[in-house]
Design an enzyme around this catalytic site. Structure first.
Site, mmCIF file in Angstrom:
data_model
loop_
_atom_site.group_PDB
_atom_site.id
_atom_site.type_symbol
_atom_site.label_atom_id
_atom_site.label_comp_id
_atom_site.label_asym_id
_atom_site.label_seq_id
_atom_site.Cartn_x
_atom_site.Cartn_y
_atom_site.Cartn_z
ATOM 1 N N HIS A 113 -7.413 4.814 3.052
ATOM 2 C CA HIS A 113 -6.629 5.485 2.011
ATOM 3 C C HIS A 113 -5.932 6.738 2.550
ATOM 4 O O HIS A 113 -5.790 7.723 1.845
ATOM 5 C CB HIS A 113 -7.502 5.821 0.786
ATOM 6 C CG HIS A 113 -7.798 4.605 -0.053
ATOM 7 N ND1 HIS A 113 -6.996 4.195 -1.097
ATOM 8 C CD2 HIS A 113 -8.791 3.685 0.036
ATOM 9 C CE1 HIS A 113 -7.492 3.092 -1.632
ATOM 10 N NE2 HIS A 113 -8.587 2.750 -0.960
ATOM 11 N N SER A 157 5.527 -23.032 -2.061
ATOM 12 C CA SER A 157 4.300 -22.582 -1.400
ATOM 13 C C SER A 157 3.300 -23.735 -1.400
ATOM 14 O O SER A 157 3.294 -24.549 -2.324
ATOM 15 C CB SER A 157 3.738 -21.384 -2.174
ATOM 16 O OG SER A 157 2.352 -21.262 -1.932
ATOM 17 N N ALA A 161 -7.525 -10.295 -0.799
ATOM 18 C CA ALA A 161 -8.842 -9.972 -0.235
ATOM 19 C C ALA A 161 -8.803 -8.711 0.619
ATOM 20 O O ALA A 161 -9.752 -8.396 1.321
ATOM 21 C CB ALA A 161 -9.349 -11.148 0.595
ATOM 22 N N LEU A 215 -6.676 -8.184 3.114
ATOM 23 C CA LEU A 215 -6.264 -8.474 4.498
ATOM 24 C C LEU A 215 -4.740 -8.506 4.616
ATOM 25 O O LEU A 215 -4.182 -9.019 5.571
ATOM 26 C CB LEU A 215 -6.874 -9.795 4.977
ATOM 27 C CG LEU A 215 -8.400 -9.840 4.961
ATOM 28 C CD1 LEU A 215 -8.909 -11.206 5.391
ATOM 29 C CD2 LEU A 215 -8.997 -8.754 5.863
ATOM 30 N N SER A 216 -4.087 -7.991 3.591
ATOM 31 C CA SER A 216 -2.644 -7.773 3.625
ATOM 32 C C SER A 216 -1.804 -9.036 3.603
ATOM 33 O O SER A 216 -0.832 -9.174 4.346
ATOM 34 C CB SER A 216 -2.308 -6.970 4.879
ATOM 35 O OG SER A 216 -1.352 -6.043 4.549
ATOM 36 N N SER A 254 0.261 -9.781 1.385
ATOM 37 C CA SER A 254 1.624 -9.500 0.926
ATOM 38 C C SER A 254 2.501 -8.961 2.070
ATOM 39 O O SER A 254 3.649 -9.393 2.217
ATOM 40 C CB SER A 254 1.624 -8.552 -0.280
ATOM 41 O OG SER A 254 0.923 -7.389 0.026
ATOM 42 N N GLU A 264 8.910 -4.795 -0.982
ATOM 43 C CA GLU A 264 7.657 -4.709 -1.740
ATOM 44 C C GLU A 264 7.686 -3.531 -2.716
ATOM 45 O O GLU A 264 7.238 -3.634 -3.848
ATOM 46 C CB GLU A 264 6.470 -4.588 -0.774
ATOM 47 C CG GLU A 264 5.242 -5.219 -1.362
ATOM 48 C CD GLU A 264 4.061 -5.305 -0.415
ATOM 49 O OE1 GLU A 264 2.934 -5.269 -0.910
ATOM 50 O OE2 GLU A 264 4.261 -5.402 0.818
ATOM 51 N N ASP A 291 0.477 -1.380 6.020
ATOM 52 C CA ASP A 291 0.352 -2.829 6.154
ATOM 53 C C ASP A 291 1.534 -3.490 6.874
ATOM 54 O O ASP A 291 1.329 -4.215 7.848
ATOM 55 C CB ASP A 291 0.093 -3.469 4.783
ATOM 56 C CG ASP A 291 -1.194 -2.938 4.162
ATOM 57 O OD1 ASP A 291 -1.995 -2.326 4.894
ATOM 58 O OD2 ASP A 291 -1.402 -3.131 2.955
HETATM 59 C C1 GLA Z 1 -4.055 -1.021 0.474
HETATM 60 C C2 GLA Z 1 -2.621 -0.528 0.662
HETATM 61 C C3 GLA Z 1 -2.483 0.215 1.979
HETATM 62 C C4 GLA Z 1 -3.551 1.299 2.107
HETATM 63 C C5 GLA Z 1 -4.940 0.717 1.848
HETATM 64 C C6 GLA Z 1 -6.026 1.757 1.824
HETATM 65 O O1 GLA Z 1 -4.363 -2.012 1.396
HETATM 66 O O2 GLA Z 1 -1.725 -1.613 0.641
HETATM 67 O O3 GLA Z 1 -1.159 0.749 2.076
HETATM 68 O O4 GLA Z 1 -3.270 2.358 1.228
HETATM 69 O O5 GLA Z 1 -4.983 0.040 0.596
HETATM 70 O O6 GLA Z 1 -6.226 2.311 3.093
#
Ligand code: GLA
Length: 402
Positions: free
Chosen positions: A50, A83, A138, A140-141, A143, A175, A187
């Site tokens: 964060h 998708s 989950a 793990l990004s 998006s 985004e 991310d």
């Molecule tokens: C999410 C957000 C990131 C980051 C994390 C926390 O994954 O997409 O940009 O703020 O929370 O570290």
């Protein structure tokens, strides 16, 4: 020393998965023509929790799980997207580009397409199938993975020759402005600027980056999915962003020139902590000490002290649990179980929290035992299994030749 999984094995596995994805493409859109295949990774974040939206440093690593994209150019100006995990087909005429989001998964790639279309108004249409092996929602990004992956694929398809930075920035704008998520910069940077065998060091105050060596013959990454998905996670995330902002507004008067909460040192924080209301004090406490921990973890990694790096991760989790309050009992259980294992150097929740995954730093060679024991400990408490897998690093978005 344990040998890391050879790169060629990893690429062969991805090759196999993308060949299957191309078959799915033909089943969805019909055979014929040249189908191009792309991969974009997801990410875990090891330190700097964060901190991105607080202008601090972060240490993410791209992983060998991510988004698969199969694309075939069309002669007309239609963009047709599907998708493998969601129903429906979405068709957009590039000559009548929509202005508003559709509130559907397709907004992510559509937002990116609109960003890049501005650079190349003569772009042709395409059929695109999205898929992948990254759990959605989950932490793990997924998006950023689909956005940066789309930017990469359309850059290639439309011959734009953008820099990796430009693709990352297009993904971020899509985004934030089109989909409307107030995400930080970590991310898309982690996904789009990855380098094999390295962590990314990203200072979110000025977006400067560095690649720090991360040796898989010494340490490995495992990810345990708590299976908890919070519908309200986005609202709670935005609330933390607002609270951190509130803490900064109260503390900035004590630090001339400060632009972010990251500029407030722990000494200044301790001197003025009483001026904050208890909730904001707690949020600020996480941020100012996480900044210090992240710099210390970087120093530990650079001098090869992976044990000290791992201890920073445990301290981060405790702070996320107690001060930032973004953990849940399932994540705490996984971290507590990991902490009992000699093969585990560090563990913490990754991503925003409120569910999602725990990332563990393991001594190479300890994978099997740790996975078995942590998963048993979790099952004992929650009466169900947590999926735990060992991930390798990834060099970032790329095209697989046919
Ligand atoms: C999410 C957000 C990131 C980051 C994390 C926390 O994954 O997409 O940009 O703020 O929370 O570290």
């Amino acid at each position: 020393m344990v040998k890391p999984i050879p790169e060629s094995t990893q690429e062969a596995e991805l090759e196999r998965l993308l060949a299957r994805h191309a078959d799915d493409f033909e089943a969805a859109f019909g055979a014929g023509g040249r189908i191009r295949r792309f991969f974009a990774p997801g990410r875990v974040n090891l330190m700097g929790a964060h901190l991105d939206y607080n202008g601090g440093p972060v240490m993410p690593m791209a992983i060998d799980r991510g988004t698969f994209i199969a694309l075939r150019p069309r002669r007309d100006r239609l963009l047709v997207m599907r998708s493998t995990s969601e129903p429906g087909e979405f068709r957009f005429d590039l000559d009548a580009v929509p202005r508003a989001a559709t509130r559907n998964w397709v907004d992510y790639p559509l937002g990116v397409a609109l960003e890049l279309f501005r650079e190349s108004p003569r772009a042709i249409g395409a059929e695109i199938l999205f898929g992948g092996n990254l759990p959605v929602g989950a932490g793990l990004s997924s998006s950023a993975s689909i956005c940066v992956g789309t930017a990469f694929a359309l850059d290639r398809a439309w011959g734009l020759e953008l820099t990796p930075f430009a693709r990352v920035e297009a993904a971020l704008r899509a985004e934030r402005q089109f989909v409307g998520v107030h995400c930080g910069i970590m991310d898309p940077y982690a996904v789009g600027l990855a380098k094999r065998g390295h962590l990314l060091w990203l200072d979110c105050k000025d977006a400067s980056i560095e690649h720090l060596p991360f040796d898989p013959s010494v340490v490995r990454i495992a990810v345990a999915d708590s299976g908890v998905r919070r519908e309200l996670a986005e609202g709670a995330f935005n609330q933390r962003v607002a609270e951190a902002r509130g803490a900064f507004e109260a503390l900035r008067v004590f630090v001339p020139g400060a632009t972010h909460l990251r500029d407030v040192s722990s000494a200044v924080f301790e001197r003025h902590a009483d001026a904050l209301d208890p909730l904001l004090r707690s949020r600020a406490r996480h941020v100012v000490y996480e900044v210090e921990r992240t710099f210390a973890a970087r120093a530990s990694l650079l001098r090869g002290d992976v044990a000290a790096f791992g201890r920073s991760m445990f301290a981060t989790h405790a702070s996320l649990r107690d001060h930032y309050q973004v953990s849940v009992p399932e994540l705490d259980c996984l971290v507590d179980a990991a902490e009992l294992e000699t093969g585990v150097l560090g563990a913490r929740l990754t991503g925003a929290g409120f569910g999602g995954c725990v990332v563990m730093l393991l001594r190479a060679g300890a994978e099997r035992e740790v996975v078995a024991r942590v998963s048993t400990a979790f099952e004992r408490v929650f009466k169900r299994r947590a999926r735990i897998e060992v991930f390798a690093g990834d060099p970032g978005p790329r095209e697989f030749a046919v």
